[in-house]
Design a protein around this motif. Structure first.
Motif, PDB file in Angstrom:
ATOM      1  N   ARG A 338      77.917 -23.576  17.084  1.00 53.08           N
ATOM      2  CA  ARG A 338      76.458 -23.554  16.872  1.00 53.08           C
ATOM      3  C   ARG A 338      76.022 -22.219  16.273  1.00 53.08           C
ATOM      4  NH1 ARG A 338      76.405 -26.498  21.884  1.00 53.08           N
ATOM      5  NH2 ARG A 338      76.211 -24.533  23.043  1.00 53.08           N
ATOM      6  N   ASP A 342      74.022 -21.590  12.872  1.00 51.45           N
ATOM      7  CA  ASP A 342      72.728 -20.902  12.918  1.00 51.45           C
ATOM      8  C   ASP A 342      72.675 -19.741  11.938  1.00 51.45           C
ATOM      9  OD1 ASP A 342      71.813 -22.621  14.831  1.00 51.45           O
ATOM     10  OD2 ASP A 342      72.220 -21.292  16.527  1.00 51.45           O
ATOM     11  N   ASP A 379      61.568 -20.358  13.375  1.00 44.92           N
ATOM     12  CA  ASP A 379      62.252 -21.289  14.276  1.00 44.92           C
ATOM     13  C   ASP A 379      63.764 -21.149  14.181  1.00 44.92           C
ATOM     14  OD1 ASP A 379      59.782 -22.195  15.026  1.00 44.92           O
ATOM     15  OD2 ASP A 379      59.820 -23.997  13.775  1.00 44.92           O
ATOM     16  N   ARG A 382      64.707 -17.908  15.934  1.00 44.45           N
ATOM     17  CA  ARG A 382      64.551 -18.069  17.382  1.00 44.45           C
ATOM     18  C   ARG A 382      65.696 -18.904  17.958  1.00 44.45           C
ATOM     19  NH1 ARG A 382      59.767 -17.844  20.501  1.00 44.45           N
ATOM     20  NH2 ARG A 382      60.034 -18.777  22.558  1.00 44.45           N
ATOM     21  N   LYS A 383      66.054 -19.985  17.257  1.00 40.23           N
ATOM     22  CA  LYS A 383      67.156 -20.827  17.728  1.00 40.23           C
ATOM     23  C   LYS A 383      68.479 -20.051  17.716  1.00 40.23           C
ATOM     24  CE  LYS A 383      69.267 -25.376  17.175  1.00 40.23           C
ATOM     25  NZ  LYS A 383      70.635 -24.871  17.320  1.00 40.23           N
ATOM     26  N   TYR A 384      68.644 -19.186  16.746  1.00 43.63           N
ATOM     27  CA  TYR A 384      69.862 -18.369  16.713  1.00 43.63           C
ATOM     28  C   TYR A 384      69.938 -17.468  17.949  1.00 43.63           C
ATOM     29  CZ  TYR A 384      73.036 -14.611  15.463  1.00 43.63           C
ATOM     30  OH  TYR A 384      74.042 -13.685  15.486  1.00 43.63           O
ATOM     31  N   GLU A 386      68.450 -17.938  20.851  1.00 43.17           N
ATOM     32  CA  GLU A 386      68.656 -18.788  22.025  1.00 43.17           C
ATOM     33  C   GLU A 386      70.102 -19.266  22.106  1.00 43.17           C
ATOM     34  OE1 GLU A 386      65.775 -21.806  21.467  1.00 43.17           O
ATOM     35  OE2 GLU A 386      64.104 -20.637  22.302  1.00 43.17           O
ATOM     36  N   ASP A 387      70.688 -19.635  20.972  1.00 43.36           N
ATOM     37  CA  ASP A 387      72.086 -20.057  20.984  1.00 43.36           C
ATOM     38  C   ASP A 387      73.022 -18.892  21.256  1.00 43.36           C
ATOM     39  OD1 ASP A 387      71.427 -22.659  20.555  1.00 43.36           O
ATOM     40  OD2 ASP A 387      71.788 -22.628  18.391  1.00 43.36           O
TER      41      ASP A 387
END
Length: 409
Positions: A338, A342, A379, A382-384, A386-387
């Motif tokens: 992931r 990302d 987004d 941010r996802k990076y 969080e991952d």
């Protein structure tokens, strides 16, 4: 004119709302930078599970001392009306070597099991701190990105207003930029509160007050450990093996102890003035216990049941540890995949946002498309983050499964 007045009223209302959001005080920043290792050390020093494990280990070491101790002698002082009247007898139980060796082996093996369990509890506390630390560092990073996003939104609003003054854009673009900035400020406030909550959760594990922020994560997410430990015995499995060996030693001790130990008696008698013997009269004897009411069968049965239970617990823990390690390995690989995806997504989204901003400045791109491109970039970033937090959690879970064993908490 009425339409322009209504437009001016809307602008004033939006300005009031944005001013109210900007007036919300940001949470106080942490005061004392704390590294991951310092957080782990503080948590281990105050964690109730670690303290209890240390107490169990100390008690087990005391049991070893009791097992090594020889039985105490007893002194009997008797008086009788018949002669000789005074009796002094010293009695010493015999500690058979085969009983003593089995008793000491059982105590030492149990002490080794408690020592391994104490290490497993420390590993579990370290896992909890590593996860909480990663979440705190990730929340701080997201909060920082949110503040930067708000600054970018403010810059974009100033640019749109300048273009409105020059007659290049309509009032609708200004209103759209203002609404977007308000949303960014609201999201930044929520991220700041999440940062505070994550830091307070870390402080609770460290034994610090949970009502005010007094620390901050000094290590970044990229600096946190992301490698697995070298191959080593799994602590909980090794402890279960020691516990099984201790129960088997207890069973051997119970079987050998079915034959009661003898005791040697020695003393003297005196106080027989009428007899031919005068002075101190020595006495020697042997005490023989009679197994009349208890034959030791119950002790053997209890020890046998304890050994069977220890074997079952060892088998279950081995299966559980293998399953936990396999699951942690799968999650670690998935988290790394992931992150790789990302990174490419963030690079592409940021490039699109930059090109859209440039095109808007040249009048070749509408503002709505620019805002959409910037939202996608935010987004993705941010996802990076969080991952990345999830990857650090997966790494910590793998280390826990590889060192302590058992199910991951």
């Amino acid at each position: 004119m009425p339409a322009r007045r209504r437009g001016g009223g809307r602008r004033r209302l939006l300005g009031l709302l944005l001013g109210a959001l900007a007036a919300v005080p940001a949470p106080a920043r942490a005061q004392r930078p704390v590294t991951l290792e310092a957080a782990v050390a503080a948590a281990e020093a105050s964690a109730p599970t670690v303290l209890a494990a240390r107490a169990d280990s100390a008690a087990a070491r005391a049991e070893v001392g009791l097992a090594r101790a020889y039985p105490n002698p007893s002194l009997n002082l008797d008086y009788s009306r018949s002669t000789p009247r005074n009796h002094v007898v010293l009695e010493q139980p015999i500690d058979y070597p085969w009983l003593r060796s089995a008793r000491i082996r059982a105590a030492e093996t149990a002490a080794g099991a408690t020592h391994l369990l104490a290490g497993a509890e420390r590993a579990a506390v370290r896992y909890q701190v590593e996860v909480a630390y990663a979440q705190a560092a990730g929340a701080a990073e997201i909060s920082r990105l949110s503040r930067q996003t708000v600054e970018g939104g403010e810059e974009l609003l100033r640019s749109v207003r300048a273009r409105e003054a020059a007659g290049d854009v309509s009032e609708l673009d200004v209103a759209l930029a203002q609404v977007t900035l308000g949303e960014l400020r609201s999201a930044a406030l929520a991220d700041s509160l999440a940062d505070v909550e994550a830091t307070l959760a870390l402080q609770t594990l460290m034994g610090l007050p949970p009502d005010s922020v007094v620390i901050q994560a000094a290590d970044s997410l990229a600096a946190l450990p992301a490698t697995a430990p070298p191959a080593a015995p799994v602590l909980r499995v090794a402890a279960a093996e020691r516990q099984l060996a201790a129960q088997q030693a207890q069973l051997l001790l119970a079987r050998r102890d079915r034959f009661p130990a003898l005791s040697i008696r020695a003393g003297f008698e005196q106080g027989d003035p009428s007899g031919g013997e005068t002075g101190v009269l020595p006495t020697v004897g042997v005490g023989i216990p009679i197994p009349l009411f208890s034959h030791g069968g119950a002790e053997v049965a209890r020890a046998r049941a304890g050994a069977a239970r220890a074997q079952a617990e060892l088998t279950g823990l081995q299966r559980e540890s293998r399953a936990a390690l396999a699951a942690a390995e799968r999650e670690r690989k998935a988290a790394r995949m992931r992150l790789d995806l990302d990174r490419s997504t963030v690079a592409s989204a940021q490039r699109v946002a930059s090109l859209a901003r440039t095109a808007y400045g040249e009048g070749a791109y509408p503002l709505a498309s620019v805002l959409e491109a910037q939202r996608n970039a935010r987004d993705a970033l941010r996802k990076y983050v969080e991952d990345l937090v999830g990857s650090r959690r997966a790494e910590a879970a793998y280390r826990l499964a590889a060192t302590a064993g058992g199910a991951t908490p």
